[in-house]
Design an enzyme around this catalytic site. Structure first.
Site, PDB file in Angstrom:
ATOM      1  N   SER A 127       0.056  -2.558  -6.550  1.00 24.56           N
ATOM      2  CA  SER A 127      -0.107  -4.024  -6.918  1.00 24.56           C
ATOM      3  C   SER A 127      -0.111  -4.613  -8.185  1.00 24.56           C
ATOM      4  CB  SER A 127      -1.322  -4.288  -6.160  1.00 24.56           C
ATOM      5  OG  SER A 127      -1.302  -5.789  -6.027  1.00 24.56           O
ATOM      6  N   TYR A 152      -9.604  -4.354  -2.119  1.00 28.19           N
ATOM      7  CA  TYR A 152      -7.215  -4.260  -2.317  1.00 28.19           C
ATOM      8  C   TYR A 152      -7.325  -3.588  -3.372  1.00 28.19           C
ATOM      9  CZ  TYR A 152      -2.714  -5.193  -1.666  1.00 28.19           C
ATOM     10  OH  TYR A 152      -1.793  -4.753  -2.388  1.00 28.19           O
TER      11      TYR A 152
END
Length: 336
Positions: A127, A152
């Site tokens: 990501s 995350y």
């Protein structure tokens, strides 16, 4: 090829599965069908390919080590594309254990399965959030990423480190793809485009964080899928020029690589909203709010390595991509 796609009822996973089937691959898809968002959307995505003769689907949670071991034992995969994860930056602030169990423990099961069944190439979703507190833009894979701003993001960086260890110890080719704000038809309801479109059509205010001033490198889902397939077909290679004295964060002596997949053209949030308003034909009522914890002000992908190694660069413009989503959303709602 026979390819395992994890998260095959997800936004990117379903689109990727369709493309792999279209080109003649055999695909095994797994998904846990959880309720992080409306499961009916996942079922609708899955319905597009579940009856394809070259597709086989299993309802499996990657956290279930025994089921994952059986899956790999029973299926000789040529390649694996790992997209299943607990998504969402803000959700990770309140539900950290979900990210530890799925994104770390679950990824460990993927690595073990690939190792013991000699999978030719593991491609996994990282990501843009791994760049965290970095302010040098565009974000480069050759920059250090030691300061994530959410669990995350930390879990995605951990995936890259875990993959490197397996590439080093077992000569297992792995490639991590840092996706930059993916959008498009069949997208996730927790993301801005879906939320904004729904609220505007319902005559509700939209919440605009950072007072609309942050920029995102919005990347269309079909561009992401094209990038994934090109990378899958070219297993990661060692960088023979890598040096431990001046370690390059983006390559390795092991068969391990990471790449950015982004549009290389950041758009300010207010301009993104304008594109949605234009596609719908309605002006949005806006509630301006400060930047949220865990968010970064700007994302901007340096894709030079992607272009150099795969002769590929995402190209979909915001106006066309947003219109495609809005058209899909209105049709999806009309059909219940």
């Amino acid at each position: 090829m026979k390819v395992l796609v994890t998260g095959s009822a997800g936004f990117i996973g379903s689109a990727l599965t369709l493309r792999l089937l279209e080109r003649g691959d055999n695909v095994v898809g797994i998904d846990n069908h959880n309720d992080y968002y409306d499961p009916s959307l996942k079922e609708a995505r899955l319905a597009r390919h579940i009856d394809h003769p070259n597709y086989e689907h299993f309802k499996i949670d990657i956290e279930d080590g025994e089921s994952m071991a059986h899956l790999f034992k029973d299926n000789p995969f040529n390649g694996v594309v790992h997209l299943a994860a607990q998504a969402g930056v803000r959700y990770s602030i309140e539900n950290p254990s979900a990210y530890i169990n799925t994104n770390l423990v679950g990824f460990g099961h993927i690595l073990e399965g690939c190792r013991h069944s000699n999978v030719g190439h593991l491609v996994y979703a990282s990501s843009s959030s791994v760049y965290g507190a970095n302010t040098k833009i565009p974000f480069s894979i050759h920059d250090n990423i030691d300061h994530p701003l959410s669990l995350y993001a930390a879990s995605k960086k951990a995936n890259e480190l875990m993959a490197h260890t397996y590439s080093h110890l077992y000569n297992m080719p792995t490639t991590g793809l840092r996706f930059f704000t993916v959008y498009g038809p069949w997208g996730r309801p927790d993301m801005a485009l879906f939320k904004f479109t729904k609220a505007i059509l319902e005559g509700k205010k939209i919440k605009v964080f950072n007072f609309g001033k942050h920029r995102r490198d919005f990347t269309y889902v079909d561009d992401i899928v094209e990038g994934v397939i090109r990378v899958l077909d070219q297993p990661a290679q060692s960088n023979p020029n890598w040096s431990g004295e001046k370690p390059d964060p983006g390559t390795s002596l092991a068969p391990w690589r990471v790449y950015n997949i982004g549009n290389n053209s950041p758009v300010e949030l207010m301009d993104y909203i304008s594109a949605i308003e234009e596609a719908i034909g309605i002006k949005a009522a806006k509630e301006l709010l400060p930047l949220q914890p865990g968010d970064v002000p700007d994302t901007y992908a340096d894709v030079d390595d992607l272009v150099k190694d795969f002769d590929y660069k995402p190209s979909m413009g915001i106006a066309e991509g947003v219109k495609n989503f809005v058209d899909w959303y209105q049709e999806y709602k009309k059909n219940g």
